[in-house]
Design an enzyme around this catalytic site. Structure first.
Site, mmCIF file in Angstrom:
data_model
loop_
_atom_site.group_PDB
_atom_site.id
_atom_site.type_symbol
_atom_site.label_atom_id
_atom_site.label_comp_id
_atom_site.label_asym_id
_atom_site.label_seq_id
_atom_site.Cartn_x
_atom_site.Cartn_y
_atom_site.Cartn_z
ATOM 1 N N ASN A 52 22.041 0.869 -17.127
ATOM 2 C CA ASN A 52 22.736 1.356 -15.935
ATOM 3 C C ASN A 52 23.804 2.335 -16.407
ATOM 4 O O ASN A 52 24.818 1.923 -16.968
ATOM 5 C CB ASN A 52 23.358 0.143 -15.212
ATOM 6 C CG ASN A 52 24.242 0.551 -14.053
ATOM 7 O OD1 ASN A 52 24.252 1.703 -13.635
ATOM 8 N ND2 ASN A 52 25.004 -0.414 -13.534
ATOM 9 N N LYS B 172 25.766 4.148 -14.736
ATOM 10 C CA LYS B 172 26.937 4.248 -13.845
ATOM 11 C C LYS B 172 27.300 5.722 -13.640
ATOM 12 O O LYS B 172 26.398 6.553 -13.599
ATOM 13 C CB LYS B 172 28.091 3.402 -14.393
ATOM 14 C CG LYS B 172 27.630 1.958 -14.679
ATOM 15 C CD LYS B 172 28.755 1.009 -14.925
ATOM 16 C CE LYS B 172 28.186 -0.388 -15.163
ATOM 17 N NZ LYS B 172 29.213 -1.394 -15.356
ATOM 18 N N HIS C 132 25.056 -4.140 -6.962
ATOM 19 C CA HIS C 132 25.869 -4.209 -8.187
ATOM 20 C C HIS C 132 27.302 -4.603 -7.812
ATOM 21 O O HIS C 132 27.807 -4.198 -6.758
ATOM 22 C CB HIS C 132 25.853 -2.855 -8.912
ATOM 23 C CG HIS C 132 26.476 -2.939 -10.270
ATOM 24 N ND1 HIS C 132 27.832 -2.902 -10.453
ATOM 25 C CD2 HIS C 132 25.923 -3.125 -11.486
ATOM 26 C CE1 HIS C 132 28.097 -3.039 -11.751
ATOM 27 N NE2 HIS C 132 26.948 -3.175 -12.402
ATOM 28 N N GLU D 7 30.056 -3.566 -8.718
ATOM 29 C CA GLU D 7 30.964 -2.446 -8.443
ATOM 30 C C GLU D 7 30.765 -1.931 -7.018
ATOM 31 O O GLU D 7 31.727 -1.519 -6.356
ATOM 32 C CB GLU D 7 30.771 -1.337 -9.493
ATOM 33 C CG GLU D 7 31.390 -1.755 -10.828
ATOM 34 C CD GLU D 7 30.704 -1.193 -12.065
ATOM 35 O OE1 GLU D 7 29.962 -0.197 -11.966
ATOM 36 O OE2 GLU D 7 30.909 -1.771 -13.157
ATOM 37 N N GLU E 169 24.913 -11.008 -13.321
ATOM 38 C CA GLU E 169 25.993 -10.301 -13.999
ATOM 39 C C GLU E 169 27.329 -10.932 -13.620
ATOM 40 O O GLU E 169 27.915 -10.575 -12.581
ATOM 41 C CB GLU E 169 25.998 -8.824 -13.590
ATOM 42 C CG GLU E 169 24.717 -8.092 -13.920
ATOM 43 C CD GLU E 169 24.964 -6.583 -14.055
ATOM 44 O OE1 GLU E 169 24.668 -6.043 -15.124
ATOM 45 O OE2 GLU E 169 25.464 -5.973 -13.100
ATOM 46 N N GLY F 129 31.830 -4.796 -18.647
ATOM 47 C CA GLY F 129 32.724 -3.776 -19.205
ATOM 48 C C GLY F 129 33.956 -4.338 -19.867
ATOM 49 O O GLY F 129 34.906 -3.608 -20.157
ATOM 50 N N SER G 109 28.384 -6.817 -20.828
ATOM 51 C CA SER G 109 28.712 -6.615 -22.249
ATOM 52 C C SER G 109 27.571 -6.981 -23.195
ATOM 53 O O SER G 109 27.811 -7.532 -24.266
ATOM 54 C CB SER G 109 30.003 -7.361 -22.612
ATOM 55 O OG SER G 109 31.093 -6.882 -21.829
HETATM 56 P P1 PGA Z 1 28.411 -3.533 -19.223
HETATM 57 O O1 PGA Z 1 27.898 -3.321 -17.710
HETATM 58 O O2 PGA Z 1 27.188 -3.683 -20.086
HETATM 59 O O3 PGA Z 1 29.184 -2.253 -19.549
HETATM 60 O O4 PGA Z 1 29.269 -4.743 -19.256
HETATM 61 C C1 PGA Z 1 26.807 -4.041 -17.198
HETATM 62 C C2 PGA Z 1 26.563 -3.650 -15.758
HETATM 63 O O5 PGA Z 1 27.534 -3.505 -15.006
HETATM 64 O O6 PGA Z 1 25.400 -3.490 -15.318
#
Ligand code: PGA
Length: 250
Positions: A9, A11, A94, A96, A166, A172, A212
């Protein structure tokens, strides 16, 4: 044995020209991969990435989609547009999108239904915040996100749904859920799916872990019974990190 699917992803990273160069390099680096590989570029980067991957088995996903078919919805992108651009999957729900843009389960469910109607595969993201986990509400939150996110989705359509677990506190942050904690959440999700759709749908459902994921932890996560792939953010942005994640079993 369930199929394995590893998705990146991106982003809000990668311009169209950066994305094309990156996708070509990634295709070369993972051409011996034995798992399904997906990349999810930003909307404007999708076209150049699809072209760059024309000779590759890497599939292209979108990170979001409108809940409407077409019309006066300024700034939105439809399922038909995504399909025509060469997209085969879409990430929906997601954290976010949920936290920053206020998307709730009913809104996400409308998108899931439309995506499936339009023959897109769906990666439905679920996961709890740290507050929810610490209050003992992990299962309650997952149950709500699963039940409401998949409302009115048939057992047959579930063959085109991937669930990504997730935990929000692991996204992140560099904090990964331990393989055991992640596996327990995945097992719970699978049991909820079994209640809704029966054993065979539950057994074949692909459940990705996200939060992560890195080259150093992917093997231990993938060794768990209920973890069937990864949804990778930060570490999907360089070939140096994403290729070893995809090739975790090499
Ligand atoms: P990350 O994000 O690997 O940077 O923690 C995962 C995601 O939000 O899909």
């Amino acid at each position: 044995m369930r199929n394995v699917c590893i998705a990146g992803n991106w982003k809000m990273n990668m311009t169209p020209s950066e994305g094309a160069v990156f996708a070509a390099a990634l295709a070369e680096a993972v051409k011996d991969a034995s798992v399904r590989v997906v990349v999810a570029p930003p909307f404007v980067t999708i076209g150049p990435v699809v072209s760059a991957l024309a000779d590759s088995t890497i599939e292209v996903a979108a990170q979001n989609m409108s809940d409407q078919v077409s019309g006066a919805f300024t700034g939105e992108v439809s399922a038909d547009m995504l399909k025509d651009a060469g997209v085969s999957l879409v990430i929906l729900g997601h954290s976010e999108r949920r936290a920053i843009y206020g998307e709730d389960d009913a809104f996400i469910n409308r998108k899931v239904k439309l995506a499936l109607e339009k023959d897109l595969e769906v990666i439905l993201c679920v996961g709890e915040t740290l507050e929810e986990r610490e209050a003992g509400n992990l299962e309650k939150v997952l149950q709500r996100q699963i039940t409401e996110g998949l409302k009115d989705i048939s057992a047959q359509d579930m063959a085109r749904v991937i669930v990504a677990y997730e935990p929000v506190w692991a996204i992140g942050t560099g904090k990964t859920a331990t393989p055991d904690d992640a596996n327990a959440a995945h097992a719970f999700i699978r049991s909820e799916i079994e209640k809704l759709y029966g054993k065979s749908v539950a057994e074949s459902l692909i459940i990705q872990y996200g939060g992560s994921v890195k080259p150093s932890n992917v093997k231990d996560l993938m060794a768990m019974e209920h973890i069937d792939g990864a949804l990778v953010g930060g570490a999907s942005l360089t070939v140096e990190q994403f290729a070893p994640i995809v090739r975790y079993n090499k």
